[in-house]
Design a protein around this motif. Structure first.
Motif, short mmCIF file in Angstrom:
data_model
loop_
_atom_site.label_atom_id
_atom_site.label_comp_id
_atom_site.label_asym_id
_atom_site.label_seq_id
_atom_site.Cartn_x
_atom_site.Cartn_y
_atom_site.Cartn_z
N VAL A 24 -8.31 -55.16 41.10
CA VAL A 24 -9.59 -55.29 40.14
C VAL A 24 -10.01 -53.97 39.64
O VAL A 24 -10.62 -53.99 38.66
CB VAL A 24 -10.56 -55.89 41.21
N ALA A 25 -9.72 -52.74 40.26
CA ALA A 25 -10.48 -51.74 40.00
C ALA A 25 -9.54 -51.14 38.68
O ALA A 25 -10.02 -50.65 37.70
CB ALA A 25 -10.17 -50.59 41.13
N PHE A 26 -8.34 -51.71 38.73
CA PHE A 26 -7.24 -51.10 37.62
C PHE A 26 -7.75 -51.94 36.18
O PHE A 26 -8.07 -51.20 35.14
CB PHE A 26 -5.81 -51.35 37.96
N TYR A 27 -8.05 -53.17 36.37
CA TYR A 27 -8.57 -53.91 35.26
C TYR A 27 -9.88 -53.50 34.69
O TYR A 27 -10.08 -53.63 33.48
CB TYR A 27 -8.52 -55.66 35.73
N SER A 28 -10.82 -53.12 35.70
CA SER A 28 -11.92 -52.51 35.46
C SER A 28 -12.07 -51.31 34.43
O SER A 28 -12.50 -50.78 33.66
CB SER A 28 -12.92 -52.32 36.52
N LEU A 29 -10.94 -50.40 34.84
CA LEU A 29 -10.72 -49.08 34.37
C LEU A 29 -10.26 -49.51 32.58
O LEU A 29 -10.64 -48.79 31.88
CB LEU A 29 -9.76 -48.37 34.96
N LEU A 30 -9.43 -50.59 32.58
CA LEU A 30 -8.98 -50.81 31.33
C LEU A 30 -10.22 -51.05 30.46
O LEU A 30 -10.27 -50.82 29.19
CB LEU A 30 -8.21 -52.11 31.19
N VAL A 31 -11.23 -52.01 30.88
CA VAL A 31 -12.44 -52.09 30.24
C VAL A 31 -13.33 -50.82 29.84
O VAL A 31 -13.71 -50.79 28.78
CB VAL A 31 -13.18 -53.24 31.17
N TYR A 32 -13.24 -50.14 30.90
CA TYR A 32 -13.97 -49.02 30.84
C TYR A 32 -13.35 -48.03 29.64
O TYR A 32 -14.18 -47.38 28.64
CB TYR A 32 -13.92 -48.13 32.16
N PHE A 33 -12.05 -47.87 29.63
CA PHE A 33 -11.35 -46.89 28.62
C PHE A 33 -11.53 -47.67 27.22
O PHE A 33 -11.49 -46.94 26.23
CB PHE A 33 -10.26 -46.61 28.83
N ALA A 34 -11.29 -48.86 27.13
CA ALA A 34 -11.55 -49.54 25.96
C ALA A 34 -12.84 -49.47 25.31
O ALA A 34 -13.00 -49.48 24.04
CB ALA A 34 -11.19 -51.01 26.21
#
Length: 567
Positions: free
Chosen positions: A361-371
């Motif tokens: 979940v944290a990895f997918y959240s980071l994707l949103v954060y950097f996008a």
């Protein structure tokens, strides 16, 4: 005194029952079915029972002498009539045992049948199991989607408030995913040992933990819900908090039912029953949809009506799942306070699973954060693609559940066979490969051929088209990854699962940081996601193919499970 004289006595009322099942209490040394106890015919008298029993063997007339109430030793030949009666009772007893065996076979037939079939028959049975199991994964997002669709036809303010409300209600449930996986793992392993008492004990303990966590979540929602929503929405959107909080407070009342339903659902899946939970969730989805329409559209209760409809549907689903377990012969209403050893066992499974889920979940959240840092166009394109990706990956989750339900029988059961376990994994990989390609083509074709479904903005569509290739390659391999991870969870190789996932997350976070700082844009983010997926694939595959892995090692001590005797 002879047996014949006993039979001819008429000073007492005849024995009314001919049920031989009470006999082991009087004669514990007897073993069935080689020995049978003949109850007297109707003219035999109660005063001579239970001591005055004539014991017969199916192959001879008189086997054991009897002791009369006067303590006289009785031994004599027996007439053909008594022999016939004894044989009749022997047949009745064996018939009843046969019926019990047939009933037991019906209950566990699906649990033991798949492992002995050919690979193509296995694939057919797996598809029959995973098809309804897929519905279980889709139903949860579907309920929130129904709420969104109905509320969206009314107030824009309530629709906006529904975003943080559903995040708090739905995404926080991932914290308790350890309950679902622990239940499925423990139940399937205990059934592999053919120990129903242990299954009941584990259910009672896990139901207690689920109930406790559910009430704690009610308190959390009651006293901290507003603070969490305020932090999530930010200072510029404080006007959304009261509406979102109304939704959260009502849905929060269902937390005990939600978690108990998860335990009951996972127990049924561990017993290889996917239809029972699917029926419960189908009814719940219907109640949610009808409730939303009636309460929101006709009675104009707005977001509160949507929350009540969802909450009631979740309570009904939990009740139906509990009832399904009760019909299987287990008491799903029984709860038991866990002992320290129970907590150690559950923690040993739950902790690695928690690390695995949080890392993902944290990895997918980071994707949103950097996008988000790349601008509005990139963020909009990423939102469309990541939602499509997550929707498609749900279809591979039942393969993980299939491995967790069927593998323990082959790894730890009385008829342990690692060869058949590898054959079962091969079937899962074949299905996963086909499913991955289908999902890849389908998931890619929608934003490629019909992008205006999501947005009419051509610049956003151009950003979406830039990531179609990594989108396809990442999605195509996902079902196989889930099959591998499900097998490792079934084999309780939990340390490796948690360490590999946390390692992939750490490396992926560093790569995302580099990609973002060097301006590689959205394509760089999706290439990082592609690397994250294929790293999971190769790590789990290498672990399963290792000579010391759970599919090749004959040493059960590494999983801390004793070898079982064949029954």
């Amino acid at each position: 005194m002879h047996v014949q004289s006993l039979l001819q006595s008429s000073s007492h009322a005849p024995l009314q029952t001919h049920n031989p099942r009470f006999l082991p209490q009087s004669l514990p040394h007897l073993k069935k079915p080689s020995l049978s106890v003949s109850l007297a015919p109707p003219n035999f008298h109660n005063s001579f029972l239970p001591p005055d029993l004539v014991i017969f063997n199916s192959s001879s007339r008189l086997v054991t002498p009897c002791i009369s109430p006067s303590k006289e030793f009785v031994s004599d030949s027996v007439s053909e009539n008594e022999t016939s009666v004894a044989s009749n009772y022997l047949l009745v007893e064996e018939g009843e045992e046969k019926e019990e065996d047939e009933e037991e076979t019906r209950m566990v037939g699906s649990r033991q049948g798949l492992e002995s079939q050919s690979i193509w028959n296995q694939i057919k049975e797996i598809v029959m199991f995973t098809a309804p199991a897929t519905g279980l994964w889709i139903t949860g997002p579907l309920m929130s989607l129904i709420d969104t669709a109905v509320i969206g036809q009314g107030s824009s303010l309530e629709l906006a408030a529904l975003g943080p409300g559903t995040v708090l209600c739905d995404n926080m449930s991932y914290v308790f995913m350890f309950l679902s996986i622990s239940t499925s793992n423990l139940v399937a392993t205990s059934l592999a040992k053919q120990d129903k008492n242990e299954v009941q004990h584990q259910l009672s303990v896990l139901l207690f933990i689920a109930l406790t966590c559910g009430f704690l979540m009610i308190l959390f929602t009651k006293f901290l819900g507003t603070s969490v929503l305020t932090a999530f929405t930010g200072s510029s959107n404080l006007h959304l908090v009261p509406v979102a909080n109304t939704y959260v407070q009502i849905r929060g009342l269902a937390w005990p039912a939600i978690l108990i339903g998860w335990v009951a659902q996972s127990a049924s899946l561990g017993m290889k029953d996917s239809w029972g939970p699917l029926k419960a969730l189908a009814v719940a989805s219907a109640i949610n949809g009808i409730g939303d329409i009636v309460l929101c559209r006709f009675l104009d209760y707005g977001v509160a009506g949507a929350a009540w409809a969802t909450m009631v549907s979740q309570v009904v689903a939990a009740y139906m799942m509990i009832d399904s377990l009760n019909k299987k012969g287990y008491n799903a209403c029984s709860i038991k306070v866990p002992s320290p050893s129970d907590l150690v066992t559950i923690f040993g499974i739950a902790a690695p699973v928690f690390v695995m889920m949080i890392s993902k979940v944290a990895f997918y959240s980071l994707l949103v954060y950097f996008a988000t840092s790349m601008g509005t166009l990139s963020l909009a394109a990423h939102q469309v693609m990541i939602q499509a990706f997550m929707t498609c990956t749900v279809w591979g989750e039942p393969l993980s559940q299939t491995a967790q339900s069927f593998m323990p029988e082959l790894m730890y059961g009385s008829n342990r066979s690692l060869t058949k376990a590898r054959m079962l994994l091969k079937s899962l990989v074949i299905i996963g490969s086909i499913l991955g390609l289908l999902l890849g083509f389908f998931g890619t074709s929608i934003p490629w051929l019909f992008p205006t479904i999501f947005t009419p903005d051509q610049k956003v569509i151009q950003e979406m088209h830039k990531v179609l290739v990594p989108f396809f390659m990442a999605l195509a391999v996902t079902p196989c990854i889930l099959s591998f991870e499900g097998t490792l969870l079934a084999g309780r190789d939990l340390k490796f699962v948690s360490m590999s996932m946390s390692g992939c997350f750490s490396v992926g976070a560093l790569v995302l940081l580099v990609v973002s700082s060097r301006g590689y844009g959205l394509l760089g983010c999706w290439c990082t996601l592609l690397s994250f997926q294929w790293a999971r694939f190769f790590l789990t595959l290498q672990r399963l193919l290792s000579p010391n892995g759970i599919l090749f090692s004959e040493d059960l001590s590494q999983q801390q499970i004793q070898k079982l005797k064949a029954t």
